[in-house]
Scaffold this motif. Structure first.
Motif, PDB file in Angstrom:
ATOM      1  N   GLY A  86      16.535  28.262 -26.721  1.00 39.31           N
ATOM      2  CA  GLY A  86      16.038  28.456 -28.077  1.00 39.31           C
ATOM      3  C   GLY A  86      14.633  27.922 -28.263  1.00 39.31           C
ATOM      4  O   GLY A  86      13.906  28.379 -29.132  1.00 39.31           O
ATOM      5  N   GLN A  87      14.248  26.959 -27.427  1.00 41.65           N
ATOM      6  CA  GLN A  87      12.945  26.337 -27.545  1.00 41.65           C
ATOM      7  C   GLN A  87      11.985  26.830 -26.451  1.00 41.65           C
ATOM      8  O   GLN A  87      10.984  26.181 -26.168  1.00 41.65           O
ATOM      9  CB  GLN A  87      13.082  24.816 -27.461  1.00 41.65           C
ATOM     10  N   GLN A  88      12.317  27.962 -25.849  1.00 45.17           N
ATOM     11  CA  GLN A  88      11.481  28.488 -24.778  1.00 45.17           C
ATOM     12  C   GLN A  88      10.041  28.666 -25.239  1.00 45.17           C
ATOM     13  O   GLN A  88       9.779  29.238 -26.294  1.00 45.17           O
ATOM     14  CB  GLN A  88      12.029  29.837 -24.299  1.00 45.17           C
ATOM     15  N   LYS A  89       9.127  28.159 -24.444  1.00 45.10           N
ATOM     16  CA  LYS A  89       7.718  28.230 -24.810  1.00 45.10           C
ATOM     17  C   LYS A  89       7.180  29.641 -24.577  1.00 45.10           C
ATOM     18  O   LYS A  89       7.618  30.342 -23.673  1.00 45.10           O
ATOM     19  CB  LYS A  89       6.919  27.216 -23.984  1.00 45.10           C
ATOM     20  N   ASN A  90       6.233  30.016 -25.402  1.00 43.26           N
ATOM     21  CA  ASN A  90       5.599  31.324 -25.239  1.00 43.26           C
ATOM     22  C   ASN A  90       4.696  31.320 -24.014  1.00 43.26           C
ATOM     23  O   ASN A  90       4.178  30.280 -23.605  1.00 43.26           O
ATOM     24  CB  ASN A  90       4.767  31.678 -26.468  1.00 43.26           C
ATOM     25  N   GLN A  91       4.511  32.493 -23.438  1.00 40.67           N
ATOM     26  CA  GLN A  91       3.597  32.658 -22.317  1.00 40.67           C
ATOM     27  C   GLN A  91       2.364  33.422 -22.787  1.00 40.67           C
ATOM     28  O   GLN A  91       2.435  34.194 -23.753  1.00 40.67           O
ATOM     29  CB  GLN A  91       4.297  33.381 -21.165  1.00 40.67           C
ATOM     30  N   TYR A  92       1.258  33.205 -22.075  1.00 43.86           N
ATOM     31  CA  TYR A  92      -0.027  33.747 -22.511  1.00 43.86           C
ATOM     32  C   TYR A  92      -0.701  34.522 -21.386  1.00 43.86           C
ATOM     33  O   TYR A  92      -0.616  34.148 -20.213  1.00 43.86           O
ATOM     34  CB  TYR A  92      -0.947  32.618 -22.971  1.00 43.86           C
ATOM     35  N   VAL A  93      -1.367  35.596 -21.772  1.00 45.15           N
ATOM     36  CA  VAL A  93      -2.094  36.436 -20.826  1.00 45.15           C
ATOM     37  C   VAL A  93      -3.545  36.559 -21.288  1.00 45.15           C
ATOM     38  O   VAL A  93      -3.816  36.748 -22.478  1.00 45.15           O
ATOM     39  CB  VAL A  93      -1.464  37.842 -20.734  1.00 45.15           C
ATOM     40  N   GLY A 108     -15.990  41.463 -22.995  1.00 42.90           N
ATOM     41  CA  GLY A 108     -15.533  40.122 -23.359  1.00 42.90           C
ATOM     42  C   GLY A 108     -14.053  39.953 -23.041  1.00 42.90           C
ATOM     43  O   GLY A 108     -13.468  40.752 -22.294  1.00 42.90           O
ATOM     44  N   TRP A 109     -13.448  38.932 -23.602  1.00 42.94           N
ATOM     45  CA  TRP A 109     -12.062  38.620 -23.280  1.00 42.94           C
ATOM     46  C   TRP A 109     -11.293  38.162 -24.520  1.00 42.94           C
ATOM     47  O   TRP A 109     -11.877  37.849 -25.562  1.00 42.94           O
ATOM     48  CB  TRP A 109     -11.994  37.529 -22.209  1.00 42.94           C
ATOM     49  N   CYS A 110      -9.962  38.125 -24.357  1.00 48.08           N
ATOM     50  CA  CYS A 110      -9.099  37.596 -25.414  1.00 48.08           C
ATOM     51  C   CYS A 110      -7.862  36.988 -24.770  1.00 48.08           C
ATOM     52  O   CYS A 110      -7.558  37.241 -23.597  1.00 48.08           O
ATOM     53  CB  CYS A 110      -8.708  38.687 -26.421  1.00 48.08           C
ATOM     54  N   ILE A 111      -7.160  36.171 -25.540  1.00 45.49           N
ATOM     55  CA  ILE A 111      -5.907  35.566 -25.093  1.00 45.49           C
ATOM     56  C   ILE A 111      -4.770  36.145 -25.924  1.00 45.49           C
ATOM     57  O   ILE A 111      -4.833  36.152 -27.158  1.00 45.49           O
ATOM     58  CB  ILE A 111      -5.917  34.027 -25.253  1.00 45.49           C
ATOM     59  N   VAL A 112      -3.732  36.630 -25.250  1.00 47.07           N
ATOM     60  CA  VAL A 112      -2.580  37.245 -25.918  1.00 47.07           C
ATOM     61  C   VAL A 112      -1.346  36.375 -25.731  1.00 47.07           C
ATOM     62  O   VAL A 112      -1.012  35.986 -24.604  1.00 47.07           O
ATOM     63  CB  VAL A 112      -2.308  38.660 -25.349  1.00 47.07           C
ATOM     64  N   ASP A 128       8.912  40.444 -20.233  1.00 40.99           N
ATOM     65  CA  ASP A 128       9.109  40.287 -18.794  1.00 40.99           C
ATOM     66  C   ASP A 128       8.509  41.453 -18.013  1.00 40.99           C
ATOM     67  O   ASP A 128       7.971  41.265 -16.913  1.00 40.99           O
ATOM     68  CB  ASP A 128      10.599  40.153 -18.477  1.00 40.99           C
ATOM     69  N   ASN A 129       8.600  42.654 -18.563  1.00 41.78           N
ATOM     70  CA  ASN A 129       7.989  43.812 -17.913  1.00 41.78           C
ATOM     71  C   ASN A 129       6.476  43.642 -17.834  1.00 41.78           C
ATOM     72  O   ASN A 129       5.861  43.901 -16.790  1.00 41.78           O
ATOM     73  CB  ASN A 129       8.327  45.082 -18.700  1.00 41.78           C
ATOM     74  N   PHE A 130       5.879  43.190 -18.934  1.00 42.70           N
ATOM     75  CA  PHE A 130       4.430  43.001 -18.973  1.00 42.70           C
ATOM     76  C   PHE A 130       4.003  41.930 -17.978  1.00 42.70           C
ATOM     77  O   PHE A 130       3.032  42.106 -17.230  1.00 42.70           O
ATOM     78  CB  PHE A 130       4.017  42.613 -20.390  1.00 42.70           C
ATOM     79  N   ILE A 131       4.727  40.831 -17.945  1.00 43.12           N
ATOM     80  CA  ILE A 131       4.409  39.739 -17.017  1.00 43.12           C
ATOM     81  C   ILE A 131       4.504  40.217 -15.570  1.00 43.12           C
ATOM     82  O   ILE A 131       3.647  39.895 -14.731  1.00 43.12           O
ATOM     83  CB  ILE A 131       5.347  38.543 -17.250  1.00 43.12           C
ATOM     84  N   LYS A 132       5.533  40.991 -15.264  1.00 41.76           N
ATOM     85  CA  LYS A 132       5.709  41.506 -13.905  1.00 41.76           C
ATOM     86  C   LYS A 132       4.522  42.360 -13.488  1.00 41.76           C
ATOM     87  O   LYS A 132       3.999  42.224 -12.371  1.00 41.76           O
ATOM     88  CB  LYS A 132       6.996  42.324 -13.829  1.00 41.76           C
ATOM     89  N   LEU A 133       4.055  43.227 -14.393  1.00 42.93           N
ATOM     90  CA  LEU A 133       2.919  44.089 -14.071  1.00 42.93           C
ATOM     91  C   LEU A 133       1.615  43.301 -13.965  1.00 42.93           C
ATOM     92  O   LEU A 133       0.763  43.607 -13.144  1.00 42.93           O
ATOM     93  CB  LEU A 133       2.793  45.195 -15.120  1.00 42.93           C
ATOM     94  N   VAL A 134       1.472  42.288 -14.810  1.00 46.20           N
ATOM     95  CA  VAL A 134       0.278  41.436 -14.738  1.00 46.20           C
ATOM     96  C   VAL A 134       0.244  40.702 -13.391  1.00 46.20           C
ATOM     97  O   VAL A 134      -0.800  40.653 -12.722  1.00 46.20           O
ATOM     98  CB  VAL A 134       0.253  40.422 -15.895  1.00 46.20           C
ATOM     99  N   THR A 166      -4.595  38.294 -16.533  1.00 46.98           N
ATOM    100  CA  THR A 166      -4.163  37.107 -15.809  1.00 46.98           C
ATOM    101  C   THR A 166      -3.113  36.362 -16.614  1.00 46.98           C
ATOM    102  O   THR A 166      -3.313  36.092 -17.803  1.00 46.98           O
ATOM    103  CB  THR A 166      -5.341  36.149 -15.544  1.00 46.98           C
ATOM    104  N   LEU A 167      -1.977  36.050 -15.985  1.00 43.76           N
ATOM    105  CA  LEU A 167      -0.964  35.223 -16.627  1.00 43.76           C
ATOM    106  C   LEU A 167      -1.398  33.768 -16.518  1.00 43.76           C
ATOM    107  O   LEU A 167      -1.626  33.254 -15.422  1.00 43.76           O
ATOM    108  CB  LEU A 167       0.393  35.415 -15.944  1.00 43.76           C
ATOM    109  N   LEU A 168      -1.558  33.101 -17.649  1.00 48.58           N
ATOM    110  CA  LEU A 168      -2.044  31.723 -17.662  1.00 48.58           C
ATOM    111  C   LEU A 168      -0.915  30.727 -17.460  1.00 48.58           C
ATOM    112  O   LEU A 168       0.195  30.915 -17.970  1.00 48.58           O
ATOM    113  CB  LEU A 168      -2.747  31.438 -18.993  1.00 48.58           C
ATOM    114  N   THR A 169      -1.201  29.671 -16.727  1.00 46.78           N
ATOM    115  CA  THR A 169      -0.256  28.570 -16.637  1.00 46.78           C
ATOM    116  C   THR A 169      -0.268  27.816 -17.963  1.00 46.78           C
ATOM    117  O   THR A 169      -1.211  27.969 -18.764  1.00 46.78           O
ATOM    118  CB  THR A 169      -0.653  27.615 -15.500  1.00 46.78           C
ATOM    119  N   PRO A 170       0.758  27.002 -18.238  1.00 44.62           N
ATOM    120  CA  PRO A 170       0.742  26.228 -19.487  1.00 44.62           C
ATOM    121  C   PRO A 170      -0.528  25.399 -19.653  1.00 44.62           C
ATOM    122  O   PRO A 170      -1.085  25.295 -20.746  1.00 44.62           O
ATOM    123  CB  PRO A 170       1.985  25.340 -19.360  1.00 44.62           C
ATOM    124  N   LYS A 171      -1.021  24.819 -18.544  1.00 45.46           N
ATOM    125  CA  LYS A 171      -2.235  24.014 -18.601  1.00 45.46           C
ATOM    126  C   LYS A 171      -3.441  24.871 -18.912  1.00 45.46           C
ATOM    127  O   LYS A 171      -4.302  24.495 -19.728  1.00 45.46           O
ATOM    128  CB  LYS A 171      -2.423  23.286 -17.263  1.00 45.46           C
TER     129      LYS A 171
END
Length: 221
Positions: free
Chosen positions: A20-27, A34-38, A49-55, A209-214
């Motif tokens: 229930g407290q699963q943290k969000n992931q960012y791409v 330019g760039w953006c963070i999603v 999960d599909n998006f993360i797999k393709l990334v 790029t899938l970002l690490t939590p850090k």
């Protein structure tokens, strides 16, 4: 035996709380402009999960934003023709069951999956879009509500009146993420020269790029 059942019960509760407290992931999406963070939503796990797999597989890095329509959407991942009948789909190209959530709607900056006119409203796995849109009046929203069978919350109406978006896509296309930094990329992309179909004069490559939590924490500062 009772002690074992007691411990099992505690472990089950911990698992539920952790989920229930699963943290969000960012791409991070990078383009020549330019760039953006999603932020990816946990409310849409299939699309997330599909998006993360393709990334992770760098699928999107070989594609472009091929359709840029100011005041509507910025679409990329692959051209529509790849899903037309008569073409052989690549392993990554299939359909995902829709994941509609009332709290996830098409305000400006949201990220959603494209699809064809299939009756189940299933998404293409590889075609996504960023919402640009525009602002709407209450009268226009009422007309959209009646035509597209969408009931808008008052909070959503306020956003559509002031921030803008594409309300007629609500509950028909799956929203699975939102830009949380670098929203100005939308204006940069929609200012590009395009033809009548929205195809850019110069291809707009992308790198995801899938970002690490850090990395995510540092990027969002």
């Amino acid at each position: 035996m009772k002690r074992s059942l007691f411990l099992l019960s505690i472990m089950s509760c911990l698992c539920v709380n952790t989920f229930g407290q699963q943290k969000n992931q960012y791409v991070k999406i990078e383009t020549p402009q330019g760039w953006c963070i999603v932020k990816l939503f946990n409310e849409t796990p299939l699309h997330r999960d599909n998006f993360i797999k393709l990334v992770k597989s760098h699928y999107f890095d070989a594609t472009t934003f091929n359709r840029i329509l100011k005041k509507f959407v910025i679409q990329g991942g692959d051209p529509d023709s790849l899903y037309e009948k008569g073409h052989t789909l690549k392993p990554q190209q299939k359909w995902l069951a829709p994941e509609f959530a009332d709290s996830l709607y098409h305000r400006r900056g949201m990220v959603a999956m494209g699809r064809d006119d299939n009756p189940t409203q299933s998404s293409f796995t590889t075609q996504f879009y960023i919402v640009d849109g525009h602002t709407w009046t209450d009268e226009q929203l009422d007309a959209i509500s009646q035509k597209y069978k969408v009931n808008f919350r008052q909070a959503h109406r306020q956003v559509y009146r002031t921030v803008g978006g594409t309300p007629h896509l609500d509950q028909h296309y799956t929203v699975f993420g939102e830009i949380v930094k670098g929203l100005g990329l939308i204006d940069k992309l929609t200012s590009l020269q395009v033809d009548q179909a929205g195809n850019p004069a110069i291809p707009v490559w992308m790198k995801l790029t899938l970002l690490t939590p850090k990395q995510a924490a540092a990027a969002l500062k």
